[in-house]
Scaffold this motif. Structure first.
Motif, PDB file in Angstrom:
ATOM      1  N   LEU A 112       0.838  -1.212   0.000  1.00  0.00           N
ATOM      2  CA  LEU A 112       0.000   0.000   0.000  1.00  0.00           C
ATOM      3  C   LEU A 112       0.869   1.257   0.000  1.00  0.00           C
ATOM      4  N   ALA A 113       1.979   1.210   0.744  1.00  0.00           N
ATOM      5  CA  ALA A 113       2.891   2.366   0.805  1.00  0.00           C
ATOM      6  C   ALA A 113       3.548   2.574  -0.557  1.00  0.00           C
ATOM      7  N   ALA A 114       3.950   1.469  -1.176  1.00  0.00           N
ATOM      8  CA  ALA A 114       4.648   1.592  -2.462  1.00  0.00           C
ATOM      9  C   ALA A 114       3.737   2.204  -3.516  1.00  0.00           C
ATOM     10  N   VAL A 115       2.523   1.736  -3.556  1.00  0.00           N
ATOM     11  CA  VAL A 115       1.633   2.209  -4.628  1.00  0.00           C
ATOM     12  C   VAL A 115       1.099   3.622  -4.344  1.00  0.00           C
ATOM     13  N   SER A 116       1.008   3.982  -3.047  1.00  0.00           N
ATOM     14  CA  SER A 116       0.507   5.329  -2.733  1.00  0.00           C
ATOM     15  C   SER A 116       1.641   6.354  -2.639  1.00  0.00           C
ATOM     16  N   GLY A 117       2.868   5.851  -2.416  1.00  0.00           N
ATOM     17  CA  GLY A 117       4.010   6.771  -2.307  1.00  0.00           C
ATOM     18  C   GLY A 117       4.105   7.419  -0.946  1.00  0.00           C
ATOM     19  N   GLN A 118       3.341   6.936   0.038  1.00  0.00           N
ATOM     20  CA  GLN A 118       3.388   7.498   1.394  1.00  0.00           C
ATOM     21  C   GLN A 118       3.272   6.376   2.405  1.00  0.00           C
ATOM     22  N   ALA A 119       3.802   6.612   3.610  1.00  0.00           N
ATOM     23  CA  ALA A 119       3.688   5.612   4.670  1.00  0.00           C
ATOM     24  C   ALA A 119       2.218   5.352   4.971  1.00  0.00           C
ATOM     25  N   VAL A 120       1.927   4.123   5.377  1.00  0.00           N
ATOM     26  CA  VAL A 120       0.544   3.733   5.696  1.00  0.00           C
ATOM     27  C   VAL A 120       0.310   3.895   7.193  1.00  0.00           C
ATOM     28  N   SER A 121      -0.779   4.541   7.575  1.00  0.00           N
ATOM     29  CA  SER A 121      -1.096   4.704   8.997  1.00  0.00           C
ATOM     30  C   SER A 121      -2.228   3.762   9.377  1.00  0.00           C
ATOM     31  N   THR A 122      -2.214   3.363  10.640  1.00  0.00           N
ATOM     32  CA  THR A 122      -3.230   2.429  11.118  1.00  0.00           C
ATOM     33  C   THR A 122      -3.883   2.897  12.421  1.00  0.00           C
ATOM     34  N   GLY A 123      -3.064   3.095  13.458  1.00  0.00           N
ATOM     35  CA  GLY A 123      -3.616   3.386  14.778  1.00  0.00           C
ATOM     36  C   GLY A 123      -3.559   4.870  15.108  1.00  0.00           C
ATOM     37  N   VAL A 124      -4.384   5.246  16.051  1.00  0.00           N
ATOM     38  CA  VAL A 124      -4.411   6.641  16.489  1.00  0.00           C
ATOM     39  C   VAL A 124      -3.093   6.994  17.190  1.00  0.00           C
TER      40      VAL A 124
END
Ligand code: C5P
Length: 443
Positions: free
Chosen positions: A66-78
């Motif tokens: 997901l990070a590779a295709v979006s070009g940004q780190a993926v966030s999950t938790g608050v």
């Protein structure tokens, strides 16, 4: 990753004007594998994408992909980066929040206003339009809990895209598949432009609707059986449920013929284009009109209250009150009208269908008595009439008639429960149209 078919998505994206900041939420569904295609389409169209995944989404698809295709780190938790107050920052950054796939659990949490992970917190805190693309098993999608969650989310202004029908995970098929990425993207960008507002079930090209190209015949209202030129035997049916069914079928792309008996003109005037109204005043008129319309119908839904009996012979002139023989009114002769049985239209559609393979649905307004409760009588009627589905509702002073909430239990031809629904007549109608479409299968 294979290159997805992009033409429709790219056209819509190009039409959406300037680049937008889009939060793509990914929830825990097997359809999460399609999220990278959604992200890629958005980025190809020049939009900036930040992915917020739930914990369970990451069991289906890895954060690195997901990070590779979006070009940004993926966030999950608050609490991934508390100093950044991400749940507010991401929500403020977003010009659009698109959740694809949205699981049944995600819909439930969004409806409840939960904020127990970054995705739900973002949905709660954002001022941007929110589009949800559900993906789940048919029974979860049609469950009254999910129907209710979807209805409430839509009422609040969130857009819930109708899922596609087709093969699901495992051997089952039905409604609940996540629509194709290009449809999701074009629909979302259209929402961003305010094109479709919250016109929830209407797809831009109609391709996700369950009944596109299908003809559904619906009866509504209550028949009136003449006693003489001015009197009749009638019932209290308003026709609202039948009209709601017509609206729900049109929402799903169907062409509808509404055979109506004495439905108020305000209700008929409010029907959408796509509904052809045929008037039928008596049970016999309705029999003729329903069977005629049903000759090319894929489904017939009998929501009308059809009189079981009619006067054996309607008088051609007004029946006069017989004059008392004496001044003592207790001696007045009792008045009686001989009745004869009307044809059962619903049962006839089952035993002698105007078109092979059509789905037949009935309603049963019941009351409990000493022999059994509403469901006992409903199940007996389901077996007797043999319709594919029978929606049973309890009728009391305040239940089932008029502009009041409805509760139905849907039975199959053996009298076994298929589903339950409660809420407005529109919600009940959407439930039944979903179940009917499911029985109709693909064209
Ligand atoms: O027997 P009852 O009137 O409760 O059955 C209800 C269902 O049967 C409804 O779907 C109604 O439209 C249908 N019906 C019919 N013809 C009749 C009586 C009822 O199609 N004569």
């Amino acid at each position: 990753m294979d290159e997805p078919h992009t033409t429709a998505g790219q056209r819509a994206a190009a039409a959406s004007g300037r680049p937008r900041r889009v939060v793509v939420g990914v929830a825990g569904s097997i359809a999460a594998y399609k999220a990278p295609f959604v992200i890629r389409l958005l980025r190809q169209a020049g939009h900036e994408v930040k992915v917020v995944a739930t914990e369970s989404a990451l069991r289906f698809i890895g954060a690195p992909a997901l990070a590779a295709v979006s070009g940004q780190a993926v966030s999950t938790g608050v609490f991934d980066d508390p100093a950044a107050v991400e749940h507010v920052a991401v929500a403020e950054w977003a010009e659009l929040v698109l959740v694809a796939p949205a699981s049944a659990d995600l819909l439930a949490r969004a409806r409840a206003g939960r904020a127990d992970d970054l995705l739900t917190a973002t949905i709660l805190a954002t001022g941007a339009p929110v589009v949800l693309a559900p993906a789940m098993h048919t029974r979860m999608w049609l469950n009254p809990a999910t129907r209710d969650n979807v209805a409430v989310l839509r009422e609040r202004g969130l857009t819930v895209i109708e899922p596609d029908r087709g093969r699901l995970t495992g051997k089952d098929s039905g409604v609940g598949r996540m629509p194709e990425p290009e449809q999701i993207v074009s629909r979302s960008l259209a929402v961003l432009q305010g094109e479709f507002g919250n016109d929830d079930a209407v797809e831009p090209n109609g391709s996700s609707r369950l009944l596109t190209g299908r003809h559904v015949v619906i009866s509504a209202g209550g028949t009136r059986e003449p006693i003489d030129p001015v009197r009749y035997l009638g019932n209290r049916s308003s026709g609202r449920q039948g009209c709601a069914l017509a609206v729900a079928a049109v929402e799903q792309g169907a062409r509808v013929t509404l055979v109506q008996a004495h439905v108020a003109s305000e209700l008929l005037d409010a029907l959408p284009a796509g509904v052809t109204v045929v008037a039928a005043g008596t049970a016999h008129d309705m029999l003729r009109a329903v069977r005629e319309a049903a000759r090319d119908a894929d489904a017939v839904i009998m929501a009308a209250a059809v009189a079981d009996y009619r006067p054996l012979a309607a008088a051609t002139t007004k029946i006069k009150k017989s004059a008392p023989t004496t001044s003592d009114r207790r001696n007045e002769a009792p008045m009686s009208i001989e009745l004869t049985t009307n044809p059962d239209i619903l049962a006839g559609l089952v035993t002698d269908p105007p078109r092979a393979g059509q789905v037949v649905v009935g309603f049963a307004a019941e009351t409990g008595d000493d022999d059994g409760d509403v469901l006992f009588h409903g199940a007996a009627k389901a077996r007797r009439k043999g319709a594919h589905l029978l929606a049973v509702n309890a009728v009391g002073e305040d239940l089932g008639f008029g502009d009041v909430p409805n509760a139905v239990v849907v039975l199959d031809a053996r009298g076994s429960e298929v589903a339950r629904g409660q809420g407005s007549k529109m919600e009940v109608a959407r439930l039944l149209i979903g179940l009917t479409a499911d029985l109709m299968g693909g064209s």
